[in-house]
Scaffold this active site. Structure first.
Site, PDB file in Angstrom:
ATOM      1  N   LYS A 151       0.855  -1.188   0.000  1.00 34.10           N
ATOM      2  CA  LYS A 151       0.000   0.000   0.000  1.00 34.10           C
ATOM      3  C   LYS A 151       0.890   1.238   0.000  1.00 34.10           C
ATOM      4  O   LYS A 151       1.908   1.274   0.690  1.00 34.10           O
ATOM      5  CB  LYS A 151      -0.864  -0.061   1.250  1.00 34.10           C
ATOM      6  CG  LYS A 151      -1.963   0.969   1.390  1.00 34.10           C
ATOM      7  CD  LYS A 151      -2.790   0.633   2.619  1.00 34.10           C
ATOM      8  CE  LYS A 151      -3.967   1.569   2.821  1.00 34.10           C
ATOM      9  NZ  LYS A 151      -4.817   1.137   3.972  1.00 34.10           N
ATOM     10  N   SER A 179      -9.375   0.843   3.005  1.00 33.32           N
ATOM     11  CA  SER A 179      -8.611   1.735   2.144  1.00 33.32           C
ATOM     12  C   SER A 179      -7.485   1.015   1.387  1.00 33.32           C
ATOM     13  O   SER A 179      -6.867   1.596   0.499  1.00 33.32           O
ATOM     14  CB  SER A 179      -8.002   2.876   2.973  1.00 33.32           C
ATOM     15  OG  SER A 179      -7.138   2.373   3.985  1.00 33.32           O
ATOM     16  N   SER A 236      -9.584  -1.909   7.060  1.00 31.56           N
ATOM     17  CA  SER A 236      -9.041  -1.673   5.724  1.00 31.56           C
ATOM     18  C   SER A 236      -8.187  -2.792   5.162  1.00 31.56           C
ATOM     19  O   SER A 236      -7.716  -2.687   4.027  1.00 31.56           O
ATOM     20  CB  SER A 236      -8.259  -0.360   5.703  1.00 31.56           C
ATOM     21  OG  SER A 236      -9.135   0.736   5.811  1.00 31.56           O
TER      22      SER A 236
END
Length: 465
Positions: free
Chosen positions: A81, A157, A181
């Site tokens: 990420k 996310s 997330s």
């Protein structure tokens, strides 16, 4: 052993590279080719570190040829990420503002640990701005897309992480989980995901969201791969004040242990409300496979979710206050508005939320005196359409973005370890949470492994692109 079309697990790749049946460079080139071919559709990657990956792969091949131990993840591609620091890249954290930061001088702690185990970083992944998102949509980089239906959300996310692993671009990815997330993208994209105990894995070198909730963890297409990545990332780290001083506790050797003696229950109350039929069906399949009908109610879970909102938005607002003052128009408007609202929450409410959090954690720990595992939905539904604003839960039309994490927030609120397991329903997969007591990732992973062996939980092959 062929690597051109993907499909190899991290374990298979590492064994093949170590046994010189395949080369780390060959795996890397095949991975980069898949990313180049499919990322224009999936939009999972924001940065591809091709030169770095090739150099790393050549070094691994040279080590293997010299008879050296290249590590348990020898030659395994992975991505992170884009809130993880990657040497030479600005840590964008899904934002426009952070692109003005200087390139990071070094890698995040978990990247260093993965590469020390032989893994090969191939890039950074799309995410919701500043991790304040459950959809996988990003106004700056575009939405990451679901590998099983590209018209649908990945979840956020860590949406790029879910898309990259669910789409078989890489066998492993790292994400973050503050309120769900990791578990939400794992559910929508049909992958396994691990949110470890709060403090278990170092967060050093990652851009924060809510310090008291933030967790980092892996995505994978199998439990064995999930455990393998988790094991190499464990260990104390003085650079993260919240990181445990407990020594590493490897789980891979324990996965196949019998789970017959475990006390397993289904989460009732809050966790059986606000669900679509597919979430109910997924939990029922898991419960049947585990042979349990027992139900327990986690006390005041709905109130815990409300308190999590208060702490999340207030801590997030505090972190971003200077940016909100100086560059308000460079935020995603939806993120900006939630942070501004958080900045105006009265201190007494924050204090009450924190006091409730301590009470709630104590009640949850009491529950684990009589149960070892609790199962619950990971999301209320399969992945909604990209851009979908509302859905109907319990007969009430509600905002999608705010309610996707309805079943994950009460768990991360108190830092419990959770494995999200994908149940391959038709036409789309959906996840179930396997929740254990603090520091008992081994139990959650053993249950996940048993479900995978029984054929109830599995990562379906991508078919949306």
């Amino acid at each position: 052993m062929t690597v051109e079309r993907g499909g190899l697990s991290a374990l298979e790749i590492a064994q093949g590279v170590t046994g010189q049946k395949i080369s780390a460079l060959g795996v890397t080139e095949a991975t980069l080719a898949r990313i180049a071919k499919h990322n224009p559709v999936l939009n999972a990657f924001t940065d591809v570190t091709a030169d770095r990956a090739r150099a790393r792969a050549r070094a691994i091949d040279a080590a293997v040829a010299a008879g050296q131990n290249a590590g348990p993840l020898a030659g395994v591609p992975f991505a992170v990420k884009n809130l993880f620091d990657v040497q030479g890249l600005s840590t964008r954290a899904g934002s426009k503002i952070n692109r003005d930061l200087k390139p990071s001088p070094r890698d995040a702690a978990l990247i260093q640990r993965m590469e020390a185990a032989g893994a090969v970083l191939v890039g950074a992944l799309n995410m919701g701005e500043y991790a304040y998102d459950f959809t996988g949509e990003n106004v700056h980089d575009g939405a990451s897309r679901n590998p099983h239906d590209v018209t649908r959300m990945t979840g956020g996310s860590s949406g790029g992480s879910g898309s990259a692993v669910g789409g078989d671009l890489v066998p492993l990815a790292l994400g973050s989980d503050t309120n769900g997330s990791i578990r939400v993208p794992a559910s929508f994209c049909g992958t396994f995901g691990l949110k470890p105990t709060y403090g278990r894995l170092s967060r050093a070198g990652s851009f924060p969201f809510v310090f008291s909730f933030d967790h980092l963890g892996p995505f994978a297409r199998s439990v064995s791969d999930l455990a393998l990545a988790y094991d190499v990332m464990q260990g104390p780290d003085p650079d993260d004040a919240a990181c445990t001083t407990r020594p590493a506790e490897p789980v891979t050797p324990l996965l196949a242990q019998d789970i017959g003696g475990l006390r397993i229950a289904i989460a009732g109350g809050h966790f059986q409300n606000s669900v679509f039929p597919e979430a109910t069906e997924a939990v029922a399949r898991v419960a049947k496979a585990l042979g349990t009908t027992r139900t327990v109610e986690i006390p005041e879970a709905a109130r815990a979710r409300a308190a999590a909102y208060v702490i999340t938005t207030s801590e997030g607002a505090s972190l971003h206050l200077d940016r909100l003052r100086k560059r308000p128009n460079d935020f995603d408007p939806a993120v900006r508005d939630r942070l501004l609202a958080g900045a105006m929450i009265p201190a007494p409410l924050i204090d009450r939320a924190q006091k409730f959090r301590r009470w709630y954690r104590a009640r949850a720990l009491e529950m684990f005196q009589s149960v070892d595992v609790i199962i619950a939905p990971a999301t209320p539904c399969v992945a909604p359409k990209i851009g979908q604003v509302t859905f109907v839960l319990d007969g009430v039309e509600l905002p999608v973005r705010a309610n996707i994490g309805i079943h994950t927030q009460p768990i991360s609120f108190i830092g419990l370890p959770v494995v999200a397991v994908p149940v391959p329903l038709e036409p789309l997969p959906i996840g179930v949470q396997i929740i254990a007591a603090p520091w008992r990732e081994d139990i959650a992973l053993r249950v996940a492994f048993a479900l995978e062996r029984a054929g109830v939980a599995s990562a379906p092959s991508p078919r949306g692109f």
